[in-house]
Write a protein that holds these residues in place. Structure first.
Motif, PDB file in Angstrom:
ATOM      1  N   SER A   1       0.829  -1.220   0.000  1.00 29.75           N
ATOM      2  CA  SER A   1       0.000   0.000   0.000  1.00 29.75           C
ATOM      3  C   SER A   1       0.860   1.265   0.000  1.00 29.75           C
ATOM      4  CB  SER A   1      -0.938   0.007   1.215  1.00 29.75           C
ATOM      5  OG  SER A   1      -1.759  -1.128   1.217  1.00 29.75           O
ATOM      6  N   THR A   2       1.820   1.332  -0.906  1.00 22.14           N
ATOM      7  CA  THR A   2       2.696   2.503  -0.995  1.00 22.14           C
ATOM      8  C   THR A   2       2.455   3.241  -2.307  1.00 22.14           C
ATOM      9  OG1 THR A   2       4.474   1.194  -1.995  1.00 22.14           O
ATOM     10  CG2 THR A   2       4.513   1.455   0.402  1.00 22.14           C
ATOM     11  N   ALA A   3       2.495   4.566  -2.210  1.00 25.56           N
ATOM     12  CA  ALA A   3       2.327   5.412  -3.401  1.00 25.56           C
ATOM     13  C   ALA A   3       3.366   6.525  -3.400  1.00 25.56           C
ATOM     14  CB  ALA A   3       0.917   5.987  -3.438  1.00 25.56           C
ATOM     15  N   ASP A   4       4.482   6.321  -2.676  1.00 26.50           N
ATOM     16  CA  ASP A   4       5.492   7.379  -2.546  1.00 26.50           C
ATOM     17  C   ASP A   4       6.143   7.731  -3.878  1.00 26.50           C
ATOM     18  OD1 ASP A   4       5.020   7.573   0.140  1.00 26.50           O
ATOM     19  OD2 ASP A   4       6.652   6.246   0.729  1.00 26.50           O
ATOM     20  N   ASP A   5       6.281   6.737  -4.775  1.00 27.55           N
ATOM     21  CA  ASP A   5       6.932   7.013  -6.055  1.00 27.55           C
ATOM     22  C   ASP A   5       5.926   7.193  -7.195  1.00 27.55           C
ATOM     23  OD1 ASP A   5       6.064   4.419  -6.145  1.00 27.55           O
ATOM     24  OD2 ASP A   5       7.928   3.572  -6.921  1.00 27.55           O
ATOM     25  N   ALA A   6       4.638   7.353  -6.859  1.00 30.53           N
ATOM     26  CA  ALA A   6       3.612   7.537  -7.890  1.00 30.53           C
ATOM     27  C   ALA A   6       3.852   8.816  -8.682  1.00 30.53           C
ATOM     28  CB  ALA A   6       2.229   7.546  -7.255  1.00 30.53           C
ATOM     29  N   HIS A   7       4.447   9.824  -8.009  1.00 36.49           N
ATOM     30  CA  HIS A   7       4.677  11.101  -8.678  1.00 36.49           C
ATOM     31  C   HIS A   7       5.669  10.981  -9.827  1.00 36.49           C
ATOM     32  CE1 HIS A   7       8.025  10.679  -5.948  1.00 36.49           C
ATOM     33  NE2 HIS A   7       8.631  11.718  -6.465  1.00 36.49           N
ATOM     34  N   ILE A   8       6.548   9.981  -9.779  1.00 33.89           N
ATOM     35  CA  ILE A   8       7.542   9.810 -10.845  1.00 33.89           C
ATOM     36  C   ILE A   8       6.847   9.427 -12.145  1.00 33.89           C
ATOM     37  CG2 ILE A   8       9.539   8.465 -11.582  1.00 33.89           C
ATOM     38  CD1 ILE A   8      10.250   8.220  -8.588  1.00 33.89           C
ATOM     39  N   GLY A   9       5.888   8.503 -12.039  1.00 33.50           N
ATOM     40  CA  GLY A   9       5.104   8.149 -13.213  1.00 33.50           C
ATOM     41  C   GLY A   9       4.307   9.326 -13.739  1.00 33.50           C
ATOM     42  N   ASP A  10       3.783  10.135 -12.815  1.00 32.56           N
ATOM     43  CA  ASP A  10       3.021  11.321 -13.223  1.00 32.56           C
ATOM     44  C   ASP A  10       3.908  12.332 -13.947  1.00 32.56           C
ATOM     45  OD1 ASP A  10       0.718  10.289 -12.149  1.00 32.56           O
ATOM     46  OD2 ASP A  10       0.874  11.387 -10.254  1.00 32.56           O
ATOM     47  N   ILE A  11       5.156  12.473 -13.478  1.00 33.55           N
ATOM     48  CA  ILE A  11       6.086  13.414 -14.124  1.00 33.55           C
ATOM     49  C   ILE A  11       6.356  13.003 -15.562  1.00 33.55           C
ATOM     50  CG2 ILE A  11       8.454  14.282 -14.121  1.00 33.55           C
ATOM     51  CD1 ILE A  11       8.362  14.135 -11.059  1.00 33.55           C
ATOM     52  N   PHE A  12       6.653  11.709 -15.780  1.00 33.49           N
ATOM     53  CA  PHE A  12       6.903  11.233 -17.142  1.00 33.49           C
ATOM     54  C   PHE A  12       5.637  11.320 -17.997  1.00 33.49           C
ATOM     55  CE2 PHE A  12      10.561   9.115 -15.100  1.00 33.49           C
ATOM     56  CZ  PHE A  12      11.546   9.526 -15.973  1.00 33.49           C
ATOM     57  N   ARG A  13       4.513  11.048 -17.374  1.00 30.80           N
ATOM     58  CA  ARG A  13       3.242  11.146 -18.106  1.00 30.80           C
ATOM     59  C   ARG A  13       2.989  12.580 -18.561  1.00 30.80           C
ATOM     60  NH1 ARG A  13      -2.571   9.954 -15.197  1.00 30.80           N
ATOM     61  NH2 ARG A  13      -3.925  10.531 -16.954  1.00 30.80           N
ATOM     62  N   SER A  14       3.336  13.545 -17.679  1.00 35.59           N
ATOM     63  CA  SER A  14       3.112  14.954 -18.021  1.00 35.59           C
ATOM     64  C   SER A  14       4.020  15.429 -19.147  1.00 35.59           C
ATOM     65  CB  SER A  14       3.322  15.833 -16.786  1.00 35.59           C
ATOM     66  OG  SER A  14       4.686  15.857 -16.399  1.00 35.59           O
ATOM     67  N   LYS A  15       5.168  14.750 -19.328  1.00 42.16           N
ATOM     68  CA  LYS A  15       6.108  15.149 -20.375  1.00 42.16           C
ATOM     69  C   LYS A  15       5.665  14.701 -21.762  1.00 42.16           C
ATOM     70  CE  LYS A  15      10.300  15.555 -17.563  1.00 42.16           C
ATOM     71  NZ  LYS A  15      10.689  16.896 -18.002  1.00 42.16           N
TER      72      LYS A  15
END
Length: 707
Positions: free
Chosen positions: A387-401
């Motif tokens: 139940s961890t989402a600490d690195d979810a932002h990394i996927g979001d960053i690449f998605r935003s690019k």
């Protein structure tokens, strides 16, 4: 029967003579071992190590000199030196300060493991969260150093009074390893000096020529501003971690070049992996690229399964040890690196079953599919399990690019220069120093040699039929020639992709390009040029060409002169220390919060280490001050977070680093209800009543007390 006995006796005598000869040969071999190491004369090896040491000292002095000239660090007071460590640097340094200022090291360690200052009112293990092992080790070293010289009654620092002028009070400035900040940065510069020594040895080893090491080092110095930022930001994690990655890549290269490496090398890989991972949270992503590069080299048949197992066992053991040392860091266990290493091990174990597919293309495709499905599937499963989402932002960053997707958190990242795409001027910079052309020639030559050999093997196989089974079995251990270069090609490709997507990550790309320039001195690759002398003449010409722009770059770095001063921030810190209770709780912009914690020890709500999901939500709540929300709503949000004092910076309200990158514009993405209204921060700058009371103000900062 007599002749038989004599023959037997003669046979025994011959056997004894052969034994004596073998014994003499062993003695000769032992004497040879004393004078040579793997065919290299000891005198020559000693000379190489001496040059490596000199280069390391030169790099250490280069870093320390630039840092001193930029800040005039030797003439700053203790407070000014702490103020100079902004953003994450100040946060990391604060824990080192805690561990050396407590009565005992154990109590200091306990304070950072049960910390209720950094994310008030929560108690967190900062050693687990922030990869603070470098600070823990340095704190031990500083205490031991002070204790040793105090026992001998010898001074460890020199102090004097510095007149700052401009009506400012004089300050005391101390210099020497007995000064905590000096001890800290000197060890950082020493470690990066060692790194440069390793780079020289790496270039020499990869190319088989000391001139390759010279090319590597020269390229690094000539492109220094694109290779590292250690001289400007010593406390950042990369300053401690990257040298260990260089050592590990050298070790992986050596394993690939060995005929049949033993599993003892797995222990060395594990040790360096632990040092790397305990120093930097981002280490998992760099190691992921290494795993993929090794697997690609294996899938193409350049190394056998045994070498992959040796490397993967080292990585996996290091990963598990790091997980334990970081007190069960879930982000590490649920990373793509963990999933990838496990998947690669499974694919390698299934090698005998995959070979039944017969066709190489089909085997390669199956391995690729298994790698992708296994890595992604296992990553998703582990993330859900823990139940961890600490690195979810990394996927979001690449998605935003690559799409129109954006949210509050991705905009905070992508609006920062460090996380944007590679700057357009970066390729031009490495072009002018001839780094890019040199690497281009080296890479094209490697690819040509590899394709040439593959063509020869293919034509010979076509003419002679299938390979001998014994030869296939041997290739599983030994692999093909230039296998280490195939690994480095894939590693360079991965680092290039990372640097293009995120500008900050060029610290992996540019140094690896410098390493690849060493191949210009490789006799194996460039024997077609002609004699060795002709090749060395070309290498010298390349160095001369690099020096034209490279020396200008160095002169520019040496010409940077400055003197750190930040009087508004100093006034803020002194006011907090004098006018607020020791348990007063502060919130504000992330960089300033790190300074408040370091210099005042006051509890803070948010800080610059943005990789934790909970911290991201805390910061989002604090940054409502820069939204268009009503003051009453913002006050309720801050009150809920236990905030007593909010620090407001006018620049954060007005600055705009790019289109849509001002704080009010970032808030407009998710706060549609209040779009078009005047930002709250602009109102608070002129009138904070009735929900807030202004208790401090200078040219940059305001402190608002929640009423």
């Amino acid at each position: 029967m007599a002749p038989r006995k004599r023959n037997a006796q003669n046979a025994n005598n011959n056997s004894q003579n052969q034994t004596k000869k073998k014994g003499a040969k062993r003695q000769d071999d032992k004497s040879q071992e004393v004078t040579e190491v793997e065919g290299i004369p000891l005198s020559y090896l000693s000379l190489i190590l001496f040059f490596a040491a000199v280069i390391g000292v030169a790099h250490r002095n280069h870093l320390a000199g630039m840092f001193e000239r930029d800040r005039h660090f030797s003439h700053l007071s203790t407070l000014e030196r702490e103020l100079a460590f902004r953003t994450e640097m100040g946060l990391y340094y604060s824990y080192y300060k805690t561990m050396i200022e407590t009565k005992t090291y154990q109590k200091g360690l306990n304070k950072i493991m049960y910390d209720n200052i950094t994310e008030y009112p929560l108690t967190i293990n900062t050693l687990k969260r922030f990869n603070l092992y470098p600070e823990a080790v340095l704190a031990i070293g500083y205490r031991a150093y002070e204790s040793f010289w105090t026992g001998l009654n010898k001074p460890t620092k020199q102090c004097w009074t510095v007149n700052r002028g401009e009506g400012k009070t004089p300050v005391q400035s101390c210099e020497g390893l007995g000064e905590p900040s000096y001890f800290y940065i000197e060890n950082v510069f020493f470690l990066n000096g060692v790194m440069m020594s390793v780079f020289f040895l790496f270039g020499t080893y990869l190319s088989g020529s000391v001139f390759g090491g010279v090319l590597t080092v020269a390229s690094y110095f000539y492109n220094h501003g694109e290779c590292t930022r250690c001289m400007w930001t010593p406390p950042l994690r990369e300053s401690f971690a990257y040298p260990f990655l260089v050592i590990q890549m050298l070790l992986v290269t050596h394993i690939i070049k060995l005929r049949i490496p033993s599993y003892r090398y797995s222990g060395l890989i594990a040790l360096i992996t632990v040092c790397f991972m305990l120093s930097w949270q981002f280490a998992q992503f760099a190691l992921l690229t290494q795993t993929l590069a090794v697997f690609a080299t294996y899938a193409l048949g350049y190394i056998g399964s045994h070498k992959v197992k040796v490397i993967m066992m080292g990585q996996l053991t290091g990963l598990l040890c790091s997980f334990i040392a970081l007190f069960g860091n879930e982000m590490l266990l649920t990373s793509f690196f963990t999933s990838c290493v496990i998947t690669v091990m499974v694919v390698v174990i299934l090698e005998s079953h995959l070979e039944k597919l017969n066709y190489k293309v089909l085997i390669l495709a199956t391995q690729g599919v298994l790698l992708i499905l296994g890595t992604v599937g296992l990553k998703i499963a582990l993330s859900r399990l823990f139940s961890t989402a600490d690195d979810a932002h990394i996927g979001d960053i690449f998605r935003s690019k690559f799409s129109n997707f954006k949210n509050f958190h991705t905009m905070l990242y992508t609006c920062a220069k460090e996380f944007d795409f590679m700057e357009a001027e970066t390729p031009w910079k490495v072009l002018k120093t001839l780094l890019a052309p040199s690497v281009g020639v080296a890479v094209l030559t490697v690819v040509f040699q590899l394709l040439k050999r593959e063509y020869k093997v293919w034509t010979s196989d076509t003419n002679s039929g299938s390979d001998d089974g014994e030869e296939e079995n041997e290739s599983q251990h030994r692999g093909k020639p230039h296998a280490e270069l195939v690994y480095h090609l894939f590693q360079l490709l991965a680092f290039t992709a990372m640097a293009i997507l995120i500008m900050r990550l060029k610290l992996f790309w540019t140094p690896h390009m410098c390493l690849m320039t060493s191949l210009l001195a490789s006799r194996q690759l460039f024997s077609w040029i002609g004699s060795r002398e002709r090749q060395l003449a070309i290498v010298v010409l390349v160095l001369a060409g690099m020096s034209v722009q490279g020396i200008q770059n160095l002169q520019h770095q040496w010409s940077i002169m400055g003197e750190y001063s930040n009087y508004p921030l100093e006034e803020l810190v002194e006011w907090i220390q004098a006018k607020t209770p020791k348990r007063a709780v502060f919130a504000g912009p992330m960089p300033t919060m790190a300074t408040v914690k370091l210099c005042t020890g006051r509890p803070i709500i948010n800080h610059p280490h943005y990789e934790d999901a909970g911290l991201r939500e805390r910061t989002k709540d604090v940054y409502t001050m820069y939204s268009r929300k009503p003051a009453e709503e913002v006050k309720k949000i801050l009150k809920k977070r236990k905030v007593q004092y909010a620090i407001l910076e006018e620049s954060w309200c007005n600055r705009r680093s790019g289109v849509g990158c001002s704080m009010p514009e970032i808030w407009d993405i998710e706060d549609e209800v209040n779009r078009g209204k005047q930002p709250l921060c602009q109102k608070l700058l002129f009138n904070s009543e009735p929900h807030f009371k202004r208790v401090f103000r200078n040219s940059v900062y305001q402190v608002l007390k929640l009423t």
